[in-house]
Design a protein around this motif. Sequence first.
Motif: not given
Length: 276
Positions: A60-74
């Motif tokens: 597809y000529g694309q790359t998946g960037v993967v990580t995890a985030v924290e956030h204030p809203r549930a």
Amino acid sequence: MPADRVHAPAELVAWSVEPGQVSARLDNGADLSAPLLLAADGRQSGIRKHLGIRSALWDYGQTGVVTAVEHPRAHDGVAHEIFLPDGPLALLPLSGNRSSVVWSIDRVQAQGALDMPDARLAAMLTERSAGVLGELRIAARRWVYPLNFHHADRYGAARVMLIGDAAHGIHPIAGQGLNLALRDVAVLAELLGEAATLGLDLGDIQLLRRYERLRRPDNAVMCAATDGLTRLFSNRLPLLPQIRRFGLGLVGRSSMLKSFFVAQATGLATQVGQPR
């Protein structure tokens, strides 16, 4: 599975099909045998390549960037997917106020996202997600992987079955890769359980043929659907944004269409073990 049958971490270094069984050797020196070898070794499956099984394959000529985030809203257990001009951004719920991020972008952008400081990437993800979960904070290391498509011409050979990404790999645009693998496992577990109850050979080629007959149509439909979505949302033709908005709006306003797509995505439209 008894503890003496679990070998982890370990890698398969050699295997062969013999009369009535498959023999295998692991890199820890263990020699194993069983009536059936399940190839769950991913998109670059060495077992599939060893069998000479070809795949429909494109990049597809694309790359998946993967990580995890924290956030204030549930997140309330809700996944969010934002369709951006440079590729979809998915926020997938984890435990607590944390979400997994899968961002599909071109390879130059992906390298930039991999190299930039956490604070800058978090600000970019917050802005690209329109603050749907509030201000994001990077909570895990990040990695990238190339996005491509493949679907094996066949799902195995004598005493060997391909499951999950070894048999089919799709774009993460709809988050369906894991679901397809789980449906493979559900069907295979039912078939193997039935065969064991009847005292049949678990490596019989007829079992493989039934497994493929049950799983290939469902996998093919989802492969085609995600490939179509990827091409639709990656195309910059002038009229396509309006067409995409109209289509998504139509689905959003129709409970029948929403129910249909939910059933397809969750596998509720697929009857495990049918047809025989």
